[in-house]
Design a protein around this motif. Structure first.
Motif, short mmCIF file in Angstrom:
data_model
loop_
_atom_site.label_atom_id
_atom_site.label_comp_id
_atom_site.label_asym_id
_atom_site.label_seq_id
_atom_site.Cartn_x
_atom_site.Cartn_y
_atom_site.Cartn_z
N ILE A 32 0.88 -1.16 0.00
CA ILE A 32 0.00 0.00 0.00
C ILE A 32 0.92 1.21 0.00
N VAL A 33 0.88 2.01 -1.06
CA VAL A 33 1.85 3.09 -1.22
C VAL A 33 1.18 4.45 -1.10
N ALA A 34 1.75 5.30 -0.26
CA ALA A 34 1.35 6.70 -0.16
C ALA A 34 2.45 7.52 -0.83
N ILE A 35 2.14 8.08 -1.98
CA ILE A 35 3.12 8.91 -2.67
C ILE A 35 2.97 10.36 -2.22
N VAL A 36 4.10 11.03 -2.06
CA VAL A 36 4.13 12.43 -1.64
C VAL A 36 4.81 13.23 -2.73
N LYS A 56 -5.99 0.81 -1.95
CA LYS A 56 -5.80 1.61 -0.74
C LYS A 56 -4.69 2.66 -0.91
N SER A 57 -3.91 2.58 -1.97
CA SER A 57 -2.82 3.53 -2.17
C SER A 57 -3.38 4.95 -2.34
N SER A 58 -2.52 5.95 -2.07
CA SER A 58 -3.02 7.32 -2.03
C SER A 58 -1.93 8.33 -2.38
N PHE A 59 -2.35 9.59 -2.49
CA PHE A 59 -1.46 10.70 -2.80
C PHE A 59 -1.60 11.80 -1.76
N ILE A 60 -0.46 12.35 -1.32
CA ILE A 60 -0.44 13.50 -0.42
C ILE A 60 0.32 14.61 -1.12
N GLN A 61 -0.33 15.73 -1.33
CA GLN A 61 0.34 16.88 -1.93
C GLN A 61 1.07 17.64 -0.83
N ALA A 62 2.36 17.86 -1.01
CA ALA A 62 3.15 18.52 0.02
C ALA A 62 4.40 19.15 -0.56
N ASN A 63 4.82 20.23 0.05
CA ASN A 63 6.08 20.90 -0.27
C ASN A 63 7.09 20.51 0.79
N LEU A 64 8.11 19.76 0.41
CA LEU A 64 9.09 19.27 1.38
C LEU A 64 9.95 20.38 1.96
N MET A 65 9.91 21.55 1.35
CA MET A 65 10.62 22.70 1.91
C MET A 65 9.89 23.25 3.14
N ASP A 66 8.63 22.88 3.30
CA ASP A 66 7.85 23.29 4.47
C ASP A 66 8.18 22.35 5.62
#
Length: 251
Positions: A32-36, A56-66
């Motif tokens: 089950i992979v959550a990609i960021v 069940k896999s999903s996506f999280i939108q995020a700025n890793l600089m935060d």
């Protein structure tokens, strides 16, 4: 049964390229992979592709600089799935620039998306990885190992990642956590664009690879990631594994 059945995996930079290749390889092994990723459109598209195999896999939108939000990424995944088995720190943005012309902004970008994101995500994931006796997969580069010109800020961040990986392997081995590095060379979107723009240079570089080709993001790099995330690699930690066709042979 797959090698990663029901393992919960976080992959940063998972919307495409090597990150996307690893995500595809892992869901095909039952993960089950959550990609960021920062790119929402690409992230949503990749999530839909993964969900055809792993619903069940999903996506999280995020700025890793935060930096303040990095812990929330880990917390969100842990709360959604109840655990974290594998953390893959793949994302890294950087600018090609000579040491002489490097600015603080150049350093901030490379270390912010590379070293700092890797460090703080590892730190946030540790309590969950202790529970699962999980795995961390970080990323190195031939740019750091060989010292490629105009790659100073990228090489510095990548070698810092290698350093913290070895420390974590020593500190976290007592918890049953494995921490390793992949050094890839693959036909990502960036390499494909480079091949079109500079075909002669691309061919010259390819011809110097002992295996005679650039790797495939899923079938070559992704399969190494599957191995490091699986029970097959449980006696391996603190290692840099070069998945680069033999371009750099560590001694």
């Amino acid at each position: 049964m797959g090698k990663l059945d029901e393992k919960v995996v976080i992959i940063t930079g998972g919307a495409g390229g090597i990150g996307g290749g690893m995500a595809k390889a892992m869901v095909k092994e039952g993960a089950i992979v959550a990609i960021v990723d920062l790119n929402e459109e690409a992230g949503e598209a990749m999530a839909k592709e993964l969900q055809e195999i792993s619903p069940k896999s999903s996506f999280i939108q995020a700025n890793l600089m935060d930096r303040d939000n990095l812990g929330n990424i880990v917390k969100t995944v842990a709360e959604k799935y109840g655990k974290i088995d594998v953390l893959v720190n793949n994302a890294h943005a950087s600018k090609q620039v000579s040491i002489e012309e490097t600015t603080q902004a150049d350093l901030d970008l490379s270390f912010g998306t590379g070293f700092y994101a890797t460090f703080y995500l590892m730190q946030a994931a540790l309590p969950y990885l202790k529970e699962t006796k999980g795995n961390v997969i970080n990323f190195a580069s031939g740019a750091g190992l060989a010292g490629h010109e105009t790659q100073g800020v990228y090489a510095a961040a990548k070698e810092a990642i290698r350093g913290i990986t070895r420390v974590a392997a020593n500190e976290w081995g007592r918890f049953g956590i494995n921490v390793n590095i992949i050094g890839p060379l693959a036909n990502s979107q960036g390499v494909e664009a480079w091949a079109k723009a500079q075909p002669e240079y691309y061919e010259a570089v390819k011809n110097k690879i002992p295996l005679g080709r650039f790797g495939d993001v899923e079938n070559d790099i992704g399969r190494v990631a599957v191995f490091l995330a699986s029970e097959d690699s449980q006696y391996i930690t603190g290692q840099t594994i070069m998945a680069d066709g033999g371009s750099i042979m560590l001694r």
